[in-house]
Motif scaffolding. Structure first.
Motif, PDB file in Angstrom:
ATOM      1  N   PRO A  51      -1.121   9.884 -13.136  1.00  0.00           N
ATOM      2  CA  PRO A  51      -0.042   8.909 -13.354  1.00  0.00           C
ATOM      3  C   PRO A  51      -0.033   7.720 -12.402  1.00  0.00           C
ATOM      4  CG  PRO A  51       0.775  10.789 -12.125  1.00  0.00           C
ATOM      5  CD  PRO A  51      -0.704  10.986 -12.270  1.00  0.00           C
ATOM      6  N   HIS A  52      -1.133   7.450 -11.690  1.00  0.00           N
ATOM      7  CA  HIS A  52      -1.129   6.303 -10.783  1.00  0.00           C
ATOM      8  C   HIS A  52      -0.986   4.999 -11.559  1.00  0.00           C
ATOM      9  CE1 HIS A  52      -3.310   9.303  -8.353  1.00  0.00           C
ATOM     10  NE2 HIS A  52      -2.863   8.668  -7.307  1.00  0.00           N
ATOM     11  N   CYS A  53      -0.505   3.973 -10.858  1.00  0.00           N
ATOM     12  CA  CYS A  53      -0.414   2.643 -11.444  1.00  0.00           C
ATOM     13  C   CYS A  53      -1.820   2.138 -11.796  1.00  0.00           C
ATOM     14  CB  CYS A  53       0.178   1.646 -10.458  1.00  0.00           C
ATOM     15  SG  CYS A  53       1.673   2.167  -9.622  1.00  0.00           S
ATOM     16  N   ALA A  54      -1.877   1.171 -12.699  1.00  0.00           N
ATOM     17  CA  ALA A  54      -3.142   0.519 -13.015  1.00  0.00           C
ATOM     18  C   ALA A  54      -3.685  -0.152 -11.752  1.00  0.00           C
ATOM     19  CB  ALA A  54      -2.930  -0.520 -14.110  1.00  0.00           C
ATOM     20  N   GLY A  55      -4.976   0.018 -11.511  1.00  0.00           N
ATOM     21  CA  GLY A  55      -5.616  -0.655 -10.377  1.00  0.00           C
ATOM     22  C   GLY A  55      -5.326  -0.017  -9.033  1.00  0.00           C
ATOM     23  N   CYS A  56      -4.868   1.230  -9.016  1.00  0.00           N
ATOM     24  CA  CYS A  56      -4.453   1.885  -7.761  1.00  0.00           C
ATOM     25  C   CYS A  56      -5.646   2.181  -6.857  1.00  0.00           C
ATOM     26  CB  CYS A  56      -3.721   3.172  -8.086  1.00  0.00           C
ATOM     27  SG  CYS A  56      -3.341   4.143  -6.618  1.00  0.00           S
ATOM     28  N   GLY A  57      -5.593   1.668  -5.637  1.00  0.00           N
ATOM     29  CA  GLY A  57      -6.665   1.917  -4.669  1.00  0.00           C
ATOM     30  C   GLY A  57      -6.700   3.366  -4.212  1.00  0.00           C
ATOM     31  N   VAL A  58      -5.521   3.995  -4.123  1.00  0.00           N
ATOM     32  CA  VAL A  58      -5.464   5.400  -3.717  1.00  0.00           C
ATOM     33  C   VAL A  58      -6.184   6.269  -4.760  1.00  0.00           C
ATOM     34  CG1 VAL A  58      -3.899   7.374  -3.379  1.00  0.00           C
ATOM     35  CG2 VAL A  58      -3.367   5.166  -2.331  1.00  0.00           C
ATOM     36  N   ALA A  59      -5.915   5.987  -6.036  1.00  0.00           N
ATOM     37  CA  ALA A  59      -6.562   6.764  -7.101  1.00  0.00           C
ATOM     38  C   ALA A  59      -8.080   6.592  -7.036  1.00  0.00           C
ATOM     39  CB  ALA A  59      -6.041   6.315  -8.465  1.00  0.00           C
ATOM     40  N   PRO A  83      -6.111  -0.131  -1.045  1.00  0.00           N
ATOM     41  CA  PRO A  83      -4.981  -1.043  -1.247  1.00  0.00           C
ATOM     42  C   PRO A  83      -4.110  -0.688  -2.469  1.00  0.00           C
ATOM     43  CG  PRO A  83      -7.052  -2.259  -0.964  1.00  0.00           C
ATOM     44  CD  PRO A  83      -7.411  -0.818  -1.084  1.00  0.00           C
ATOM     45  N   CYS A  84      -2.827  -0.986  -2.324  1.00  0.00           N
ATOM     46  CA  CYS A  84      -1.819  -0.671  -3.351  1.00  0.00           C
ATOM     47  C   CYS A  84      -1.324  -1.955  -4.001  1.00  0.00           C
ATOM     48  CB  CYS A  84      -0.656   0.054  -2.670  1.00  0.00           C
ATOM     49  SG  CYS A  84       0.883   0.120  -3.611  1.00  0.00           S
ATOM     50  N   PRO A  85      -1.772  -2.269  -5.222  1.00  0.00           N
ATOM     51  CA  PRO A  85      -1.357  -3.527  -5.851  1.00  0.00           C
ATOM     52  C   PRO A  85       0.137  -3.581  -6.148  1.00  0.00           C
ATOM     53  CG  PRO A  85      -2.633  -2.162  -7.400  1.00  0.00           C
ATOM     54  CD  PRO A  85      -2.703  -1.496  -6.061  1.00  0.00           C
ATOM     55  N   THR A  86       0.728  -2.435  -6.437  1.00  0.00           N
ATOM     56  CA  THR A  86       2.136  -2.424  -6.840  1.00  0.00           C
ATOM     57  C   THR A  86       3.054  -2.862  -5.697  1.00  0.00           C
ATOM     58  OG1 THR A  86       1.645  -0.688  -8.414  1.00  0.00           O
ATOM     59  CG2 THR A  86       3.959  -0.932  -7.787  1.00  0.00           C
ATOM     60  N   ASN A  87       2.836  -2.303  -4.509  1.00  0.00           N
ATOM     61  CA  ASN A  87       3.732  -2.634  -3.391  1.00  0.00           C
ATOM     62  C   ASN A  87       3.304  -3.868  -2.618  1.00  0.00           C
ATOM     63  OD1 ASN A  87       6.012  -0.632  -3.035  1.00  0.00           O
ATOM     64  ND2 ASN A  87       4.268   0.691  -3.474  1.00  0.00           N
ATOM     65  N   LEU A  88       1.991  -4.121  -2.563  1.00  0.00           N
ATOM     66  CA  LEU A  88       1.537  -5.304  -1.833  1.00  0.00           C
ATOM     67  C   LEU A  88       1.514  -6.525  -2.745  1.00  0.00           C
ATOM     68  CD1 LEU A  88       0.899  -5.177   1.229  1.00  0.00           C
ATOM     69  CD2 LEU A  88       0.916  -2.963   0.118  1.00  0.00           C
ATOM     70  N   ASP A 145      -5.385   5.134   3.146  1.00  0.00           N
ATOM     71  CA  ASP A 145      -4.479   4.203   3.815  1.00  0.00           C
ATOM     72  C   ASP A 145      -4.164   3.020   2.912  1.00  0.00           C
ATOM     73  OD1 ASP A 145      -3.073   2.670   5.601  1.00  0.00           O
ATOM     74  OD2 ASP A 145      -4.805   2.140   6.858  1.00  0.00           O
ATOM     75  N   ASN A 146      -2.969   3.039   2.313  1.00  0.00           N
ATOM     76  CA  ASN A 146      -2.551   1.867   1.526  1.00  0.00           C
ATOM     77  C   ASN A 146      -1.539   1.027   2.313  1.00  0.00           C
ATOM     78  OD1 ASN A 146      -0.406   3.590   1.381  1.00  0.00           O
ATOM     79  ND2 ASN A 146      -0.305   3.693  -0.848  1.00  0.00           N
ATOM     80  N   GLU A 147      -1.339   1.362   3.566  1.00  0.00           N
ATOM     81  CA  GLU A 147      -0.524   0.583   4.500  1.00  0.00           C
ATOM     82  C   GLU A 147       0.928   0.456   4.064  1.00  0.00           C
ATOM     83  OE1 GLU A 147      -3.033  -3.040   4.828  1.00  0.00           O
ATOM     84  OE2 GLU A 147      -3.978  -2.064   6.540  1.00  0.00           O
ATOM     85  N   GLY A 158       3.295  11.964  -1.705  1.00  0.00           N
ATOM     86  CA  GLY A 158       2.740  10.610  -1.613  1.00  0.00           C
ATOM     87  C   GLY A 158       1.929  10.376  -2.876  1.00  0.00           C
ATOM     88  N   CYS A 159       1.447   9.154  -3.052  1.00  0.00           N
ATOM     89  CA  CYS A 159       0.679   8.871  -4.259  1.00  0.00           C
ATOM     90  C   CYS A 159      -0.617   9.680  -4.293  1.00  0.00           C
ATOM     91  CB  CYS A 159       0.400   7.381  -4.368  1.00  0.00           C
ATOM     92  SG  CYS A 159       1.923   6.443  -4.673  1.00  0.00           S
ATOM     93  N   SER A 160      -1.166  10.010  -3.111  1.00  0.00           N
ATOM     94  CA  SER A 160      -2.393  10.804  -3.078  1.00  0.00           C
ATOM     95  C   SER A 160      -2.172  12.196  -3.652  1.00  0.00           C
ATOM     96  CB  SER A 160      -2.888  10.944  -1.640  1.00  0.00           C
ATOM     97  OG  SER A 160      -1.884  11.558  -0.856  1.00  0.00           O
ATOM     98  N   TYR A 184       4.484   3.192   2.359  1.00  0.00           N
ATOM     99  CA  TYR A 184       4.922   4.372   1.607  1.00  0.00           C
ATOM    100  C   TYR A 184       4.952   3.933   0.146  1.00  0.00           C
ATOM    101  CZ  TYR A 184       6.772   6.598   5.916  1.00  0.00           C
ATOM    102  OH  TYR A 184       6.933   7.153   7.153  1.00  0.00           O
ATOM    103  N   GLY A 185       3.873   4.165  -0.537  1.00  0.00           N
ATOM    104  CA  GLY A 185       3.763   3.691  -1.918  1.00  0.00           C
ATOM    105  C   GLY A 185       4.663   4.473  -2.852  1.00  0.00           C
ATOM    106  N   ASN A 186       4.636   5.773  -2.687  1.00  0.00           N
ATOM    107  CA  ASN A 186       5.292   6.664  -3.635  1.00  0.00           C
ATOM    108  C   ASN A 186       6.804   6.513  -3.673  1.00  0.00           C
ATOM    109  OD1 ASN A 186       5.897  10.022  -4.230  1.00  0.00           O
ATOM    110  ND2 ASN A 186       4.537   8.815  -5.507  1.00  0.00           N
TER     111      ASN A 186
HETATM  112  S1  SF4 Z   1       2.502   2.724  -5.820  1.00  0.00           S
HETATM  113 FE1  SF4 Z   1       0.549   1.918  -5.056  1.00  0.00          FE
HETATM  114  S2  SF4 Z   1      -0.515   3.697  -4.165  1.00  0.00           S
HETATM  115 FE2  SF4 Z   1       1.136   4.479  -5.491  1.00  0.00          FE
HETATM  116  S3  SF4 Z   1       0.200   4.844  -7.511  1.00  0.00           S
HETATM  117 FE3  SF4 Z   1       1.059   2.768  -7.534  1.00  0.00          FE
HETATM  118  S4  SF4 Z   1      -0.632   1.425  -6.877  1.00  0.00           S
HETATM  119 FE4  SF4 Z   1      -1.173   3.509  -6.299  1.00  0.00          FE
END
Ligand code: SF4
Ligand SMILES: Cc1ncc(C[n+]2csc(CCOP(=O)(O)OP(=O)(O)O)c2C)c(N)n1
Ligand code: SF4
Ligand code: SF4
Ligand SMILES: [Mg+2]
Lengths: 283, 64
Positions: A49-57, A238-243, A156-158, A80-82, A160-162
């Motif tokens: 269920p990660h966002c599109a383009g998720c660096g963590v995924a 990197p986390c596109p959603t939060n950054l 490390d997405n720098e 966490g997203c991980s 708290y993404g989740n």
């Molecule tokens: S919030 Fe950021 S780290 Fe979490 S799933 Fe979405 S893109 Fe990935």
């Protein structure tokens, strides 16, 4: 894990979902699969269920494909997203209360060493920056001080993404986030530097822009942890959603960071270097 | 409308940059013999990372 556990009994095989049978027939367990085989084997049944383009995924996917012995590995996660690694890799996975991952991993590693004295069982912590650098920092450090033979990997997405964008100890100084509107007031915690002086026999800093470096570092970290002591890997994911950058830019953002503050770095003790040298000569 | 990746197979040289860049498992299949990939669009989230990574402009993200 014994591969027998996932092999269906012949009489029932055709009752199981097609996806499951494919995972058994063409998953990462029986034949040796590496990063170079991505695209030719089945990685997992579920979608994640990660966002599109998720660096963590992406980081979790590359780590899972790089494990030298997935059937004999257990990944230890924490919220966490991980955590979605649970739904993203076909490797055994155990979750922990937030921050407790290295304590749980230490216990599991000791138990597995007693239960399987003749077989390597790799215990790999795979969690976020908040999980390691903030709430789990004490337990991470103490597992290193005690020289537990476990691998610790930070995605490390720098942020708290989740939980919607609070600052973590690994957030960059000055970074504005959804829930850090004034910008962060202090620099990234130097976990990599701390690892070097706290007992880690091997440590590496990489980014998702360099999959082959990730593979090399994961292999070294796992092999050194089997024989020498704790190892640490820090991957910029990197986390596109939060950054708030476009999801097609995740790898470019990582590549840019790699040219600067997130340059690839490796640390290895003499003992760990000898161990790797010996393994290369033997194989 | 379902936005996902499309492949122009004739442009693909099988370099697999897309395979190593996609955050989602099992979207791409790689055929060693043909040196080509195929896409399972139902698993794609349309992020566009593979489009940026492909040196041959063989991939695009669109609805349709
Ligand atoms: S919030 Fe950021 S780290 Fe979490 S799933 Fe979405 S893109 Fe990935
Ligand atoms: C004890 C406890 N405190 C707080 C939370 C809420 N929580 C869940 S995930 C998370 C932050 C995770 O951040 P990070 O480790 O960086 O992982 P990311 O989501 O960024 O991958 C928090 C605070 C929790 N689950 N348990
Ligand atoms: S658009 Fe994103 S999710 Fe879809 S195939 Fe490309 S990299 Fe994977
Ligand atoms: S990156 Fe482009 S050229 Fe390379 S395998 Fe993928 S689609 Fe083909
Ligand atoms: Mg994080």
């Amino acid at each position: 894990m014994s591969t027998r556990i996932i092999t269906p009994v012949a009489e029932f095989a055709d009752l199981l979902p097609q996806d499951y049978r494919e995972l058994v027939a063409n998953g990462p367990f029986f034949a040796r699969r590496g990063l170079k085989d991505l695209g030719t084997f089945k990685e997992i049944i579920e979608e994640h269920p990660h966002c599109a383009g998720c660096g963590v995924a992406l980081g979790v996917r590359l780590v899972a494909a790089s494990l030298p012995a997935p059937a004999d590995t257990i990944i230890i996660g924490t919220p966490g997203c991980s955590f979605f690694g649970l739904a993203q890799t076909a490797v055994n996975y155990s979750n922990t209360a937030f921050g407790n991952q290295n304590a749980v991993a230490s216990g599991l590693k000791r138990m597995l060493s007693l239960r399987y004295p003749d077989r390597h069982k790799d215990v790999v912590v795979l969690v976020g920056d908040g999980g390691i650098a903030d709430i789990g920092l004490d337990m991470t450090l103490h597992s290193w001080f005690r020289r537990e033979k476990i691998v610790t990997i930070m995605v490390d997405n720098e942020v708290y993404g989740n939980t919607g964008g609070q600052e973590s100890g690994m957030t960059k100084e000055g970074q504005v986030l959804n829930m850090a509107p004034g910008g962060k007031k202090f620099p990234k915690i130097p976990v990599f530097e701390i690892a070097k002086v706290s007992g880690c026999a091997y440590a590496a800093k990489v980014t998702v822009a360099s999959p082959r470096m990730i593979e090399k570092a994961v292999n070294r970290a796992v092999l050194v942890a089997r024989q020498v002591g704790p190892t640490y890997l820090q991957i910029y994911t990197p986390c596109p959603t939060n950054l708030k950058f476009s999801p097609d830019q995740t790898v470019r953002v990582a590549a840019e960071a790699e040219k600067g503050y997130y340059a690839v770095e490796e640390f290895i003790t003499d003992e760990a270097a000898r161990c790797l040298q010996q393994l290369t000569t033997e194989s | 409308m379902y936005v996902s990746v499309r492949l122009a197979e004739e442009k693909c040289n099988g370099c697999r940059m897309c395979v190593f860049t996609c955050p989602d498992p099992n979207v791409f299949n790689f055929y060693k013999d043909k040196k080509k990939i195929s896409v399972n669009a139902s698993r794609c989230k349309g992020c566009g990372l593979c489009v940026v990574a492909c040196p041959k402009e063989a991939l695009s993200v669109s609805a349709g």
